[in-house]
Design a protein around this motif. Structure first.
Motif, PDB file in Angstrom:
ATOM      1  N   THR A 203       7.185   3.670  -2.737  1.00 25.14           N
ATOM      2  CA  THR A 203       6.431   4.141  -3.897  1.00 25.14           C
ATOM      3  C   THR A 203       6.347   3.022  -4.929  1.00 25.14           C
ATOM      4  N   ALA A 204       5.493   3.230  -5.928  1.00 26.11           N
ATOM      5  CA  ALA A 204       5.401   2.249  -7.014  1.00 26.11           C
ATOM      6  C   ALA A 204       6.725   2.146  -7.753  1.00 26.11           C
ATOM      7  N   GLY A 205       7.429   3.270  -7.855  1.00 20.83           N
ATOM      8  CA  GLY A 205       8.744   3.256  -8.491  1.00 20.83           C
ATOM      9  C   GLY A 205       9.741   2.418  -7.710  1.00 20.83           C
ATOM     10  N   ASP A 206       9.692   2.506  -6.382  1.00 22.01           N
ATOM     11  CA  ASP A 206      10.560   1.672  -5.548  1.00 22.01           C
ATOM     12  C   ASP A 206      10.264   0.193  -5.789  1.00 22.01           C
ATOM     13  N   ALA A 207       8.979  -0.137  -5.897  1.00 27.02           N
ATOM     14  CA  ALA A 207       8.596  -1.538  -6.086  1.00 27.02           C
ATOM     15  C   ALA A 207       9.103  -2.092  -7.409  1.00 27.02           C
TER      16      ALA A 207
ATOM     17  N   THR B  54      12.610  -7.658  -3.921  1.00 22.47           N
ATOM     18  CA  THR B  54      11.464  -8.406  -3.402  1.00 22.47           C
ATOM     19  C   THR B  54      10.186  -7.639  -3.767  1.00 22.47           C
ATOM     20  N   PRO B  55       9.790  -7.676  -5.049  1.00 22.06           N
ATOM     21  CA  PRO B  55       8.609  -6.924  -5.476  1.00 22.06           C
ATOM     22  C   PRO B  55       7.328  -7.534  -4.908  1.00 22.06           C
ATOM     23  N   PRO B  56       6.304  -6.705  -4.665  1.00 23.44           N
ATOM     24  CA  PRO B  56       5.029  -7.227  -4.163  1.00 23.44           C
ATOM     25  C   PRO B  56       4.249  -7.949  -5.249  1.00 23.44           C
ATOM     26  N   THR B  57       3.336  -8.806  -4.822  1.00 26.92           N
ATOM     27  CA  THR B  57       2.438  -9.467  -5.773  1.00 26.92           C
ATOM     28  C   THR B  57       1.527  -8.447  -6.438  1.00 26.92           C
ATOM     29  N   ALA B  58       1.083  -7.445  -5.651  1.00 31.67           N
ATOM     30  CA  ALA B  58       0.197  -6.405  -6.176  1.00 31.67           C
ATOM     31  C   ALA B  58       0.433  -5.106  -5.402  1.00 31.67           C
ATOM     32  N   ILE B  59       0.030  -3.990  -6.007  1.00 32.68           N
ATOM     33  CA  ILE B  59       0.178  -2.669  -5.396  1.00 32.68           C
ATOM     34  C   ILE B  59      -1.196  -1.997  -5.357  1.00 32.68           C
TER      35      ILE B  59
ATOM     36  N   ARG C   5      -3.361   1.654  -3.826  1.00 34.26           N
ATOM     37  CA  ARG C   5      -3.196   3.024  -3.337  1.00 34.26           C
ATOM     38  C   ARG C   5      -3.257   3.067  -1.802  1.00 34.26           C
ATOM     39  N   ASP C   6      -4.216   2.339  -1.252  1.00 33.31           N
ATOM     40  CA  ASP C   6      -4.424   2.299   0.194  1.00 33.31           C
ATOM     41  C   ASP C   6      -5.296   1.097   0.530  1.00 33.31           C
ATOM     42  N   MET C   7      -5.686   0.976   1.808  1.00 34.77           N
ATOM     43  CA  MET C   7      -6.503  -0.163   2.222  1.00 34.77           C
ATOM     44  C   MET C   7      -7.884  -0.125   1.587  1.00 34.77           C
ATOM     45  N   ALA C   8      -8.373   1.066   1.282  1.00 37.54           N
ATOM     46  CA  ALA C   8      -9.669   1.180   0.605  1.00 37.54           C
ATOM     47  C   ALA C   8      -9.613   0.538  -0.779  1.00 37.54           C
TER      48      ALA C   8
ATOM     49  N   VAL D  48       0.859  -1.181   0.000  1.00 36.34           N
ATOM     50  CA  VAL D  48       0.000   0.000   0.000  1.00 36.34           C
ATOM     51  C   VAL D  48       0.899   1.236   0.000  1.00 36.34           C
ATOM     52  N   LEU D  49       0.463   2.258  -0.720  1.00 32.98           N
ATOM     53  CA  LEU D  49       1.306   3.431  -0.941  1.00 32.98           C
ATOM     54  C   LEU D  49       0.995   4.558   0.050  1.00 32.98           C
ATOM     55  N   THR D  50       0.771   4.181   1.310  1.00 39.60           N
ATOM     56  CA  THR D  50       0.430   5.161   2.337  1.00 39.60           C
ATOM     57  C   THR D  50       1.554   5.390   3.339  1.00 39.60           C
TER      58      THR D  50
END
Length: 267
Positions: A237-241, A246-251, A253-256, A231-233
């Motif tokens: 950042t998405a750029g860091d990922a 160790t990239p995430p499975t998914a990205i 914006r937030d928990m919502a 989550v990007l909160t």
């Protein structure tokens, strides 16, 4: 990733569920939805400055019901490590808050506040009560040959104004001064996730690790073999990922946004 099949949500706190005393967007609705649909949550936090009671009190203050069993902290991971991987009866010098030292003593460990000759290891946590005397005493012990342990490698803790030094930054100061390297116990080590799976009886395929930091939260999930959601909160950042080892499975914006994706997957 099969979001519809997830029933154990492994959640970071700082930067994921809240920032200081403010809930982040969608956090309350996400937790309410998971519980009302038979899911389980475990809060996996590297913050060793406060105990589970304080964590429960904070969640209650923020309007989120919480049970003691839902919290797995870096202190609990440290207790598990010291009990299973270190000789019994050792003395430790703890660089941490009064709460940190109290929790370790309650678990039965010999915690010293001076650099005694028989101290076997220095154990560093997120110390919001750090003094130069603690730093100097830790250096004395490390230069003397004591082992170097730490609860977590987080360099910064997110706040409403930005960031403040976390355990990893304190350790980096000691590393720079002594040339010693620390052994980190909390995330990204998969111990907390293993404990959560054992407690709930869930399979790895049913678990999702959610956090804001790549090198601790997401790496912990990767190391444990479970799917991950960034989550990007908070910090990353998405750029860091995109460039992370160790990239995430998914990205999201937030928990919502994560909650919306889960609801869509279950239609």
């Amino acid at each position: 990733m099969d979001l519809a099949g997830k029933r154990l949500f492994l959640l970071d706190l700082d930067g994921t569920i809240y920032l200081e005393d403010s809930l982040l967007p969608g956090a309350a609705d996400f937790l309410s939805y998971v519980r009302s649909h038979g899911g389980a949550v475990r809060y996996l936090t590297n913050n060793s400055s406060r105990g589970v009671d304080a964590g429960m009190e904070k969640m209650t203050r923020l309007g989120i019901p919480a049970e003691r069993e839902e919290f797995l902290t870096a202190v609990e991971a440290s207790v598990h490590y010291l009990r299973t991987c270190r000789p019994a009866g050792e003395a430790y010098f703890a660089v941490g808050t009064d709460s940190f030292r109290r929790q370790l003593r309650q678990a039965g460990f010999d915690i010293r506040e001076t650099p005694d000759e028989d101290v076997a290891a220095v154990l560093v946590g997120f110390d919001t009560e750090l003094t130069y005397q603690k730093v100097e005493d830790a250096c004395r012990l490390l230069c003397r040959g004591a082992d170097f342990l730490a609860t977590n490698p987080d360099l910064a803790c997110p706040t409403l104004y930005g960031f403040m030094p976390d355990c990893g930054s304190i350790c980096q100061m000691l590393i720079n001064a002594t040339g010693r390297q620390s052994r980190y116990i909390g995330k990204p080590d998969p111990t907390m996730i293993a404990l959560a799976l054992e407690q709930t009886g869930c399979a790895r395929s049913e678990a999702l690790m959610v956090g804001d930091r790549l090198y601790t939260d997401i790496a912990c999930g990767v190391n444990a073999g479970v799917d991950t959601a960034l989550v990007l909160t908070g910090e990353a950042t998405a750029g860091d990922a995109a460039v992370s080892p160790t990239p995430p499975t998914a990205i999201y914006r937030d928990m919502a946004a994560l909650l919306a994706a889960i609801k869509e997957a279950r239609r």
